[in-house]
Structure formats: structure tokens, C-alpha cells
Design an enzyme around this catalytic site. Sequence first.
Site, mmCIF file in Angstrom:
data_model
loop_
_atom_site.group_PDB
_atom_site.id
_atom_site.type_symbol
_atom_site.label_atom_id
_atom_site.label_comp_id
_atom_site.label_asym_id
_atom_site.label_seq_id
_atom_site.Cartn_x
_atom_site.Cartn_y
_atom_site.Cartn_z
ATOM 1 N N CYS A 1 0.856 -1.175 0.000
ATOM 2 C CA CYS A 1 0.000 0.000 0.000
ATOM 3 C C CYS A 1 0.900 1.235 0.000
ATOM 4 O O CYS A 1 2.118 1.114 0.128
ATOM 5 C CB CYS A 1 -0.888 -0.036 1.237
ATOM 6 S SG CYS A 1 -2.429 0.839 1.049
ATOM 7 N N CYS B 1 -4.011 -0.378 -3.253
ATOM 8 C CA CYS B 1 -4.390 0.945 -3.737
ATOM 9 C C CYS B 1 -3.687 1.196 -5.067
ATOM 10 O O CYS B 1 -2.673 0.576 -5.362
ATOM 11 C CB CYS B 1 -4.033 2.027 -2.724
ATOM 12 S SG CYS B 1 -2.275 2.219 -2.433
ATOM 13 N N CYS C 1 5.008 0.751 -7.178
ATOM 14 C CA CYS C 1 5.868 -0.297 -6.625
ATOM 15 C C CYS C 1 6.769 -0.832 -7.737
ATOM 16 O O CYS C 1 6.511 -0.609 -8.919
ATOM 17 C CB CYS C 1 5.054 -1.413 -5.967
ATOM 18 S SG CYS C 1 4.262 -2.581 -7.066
#
Length: 134
Positions: free
Chosen positions: A8, A80, A87
Site C-alpha cells: 500500500c 491501492c 511499486c
Amino acid sequence: MTQIYFLCTGNSCRSQMAEGYARQLLGDDFIVASAGIETHGLNPIAVKVMNEDGVDISQQTSTLIDADYFVHSNLIITLCGDARDKCPVIPATIKHLHWDLADPAQAQGTEQEVLAKFREIRDDIKQRVLALSI
């Protein structure tokens, strides 16, 4: 053993709740961790609503993505859009799920309205984690 990584933005609410439920509900065949692209600290309201459901996440910590854990995971779950978009690139060999959940830390209103939003997200996460074990 199946290694799961919940990711997240700030690793303060959604991914922490998912980690807590996964540790409690999935059993010993799973290694579970959570992290963020940033660290925002553990949200006290997340701790409170998880405690209401019998899951203690108070000792979990907000951490940055660990590259070694990341590449050795069997399943990466982003919670999210920000985490999904920012990422590291998830290798094709790693299964990826995306749970696009609202950030309860952004909830506005009375204390009861904010708690209700945290509980809504908590309950959604619990059902999704339970579905992983099927």
C-alpha cells in the site's frame, strides 16, 4: 509455503489490516508481510478496529518495500492504485492481485463516521483474505 506481500502507499492502514488478517486466518502454510512505497506509521484507528474483531496489529510496524522479500513472494497484493503504479515491476513469475480499496485514513466526518469507514474497509479486507484460503 506461500509467501504473500501486501503493498500500500504508506503501510499504515489497509496493508496492515490485510497482514493482520492473513496471519490470523491463513494458517502456517503462509508467510505474510506488508510494506509501503513510503512509511506513514501504524494508524491507531486501524489498530482499534482490528482489535474490535479480535486481531492485534499493535506490534506491526510501517516498513518500506523489501526488495528481497518482494522478489521471493508467491503472491503480491496491492491495495491501492498508488502502490500498484509506483511499486517495483512485479516479475511475471509472481502472481499479482489488485484490491483497489479506499484509504480509510482519508475519511472525513464525525468520529463515528470515520470509524464506520475504517470498519467497512476492515470487513472488505477480511472477506478478501478469507477468499485467498479457498
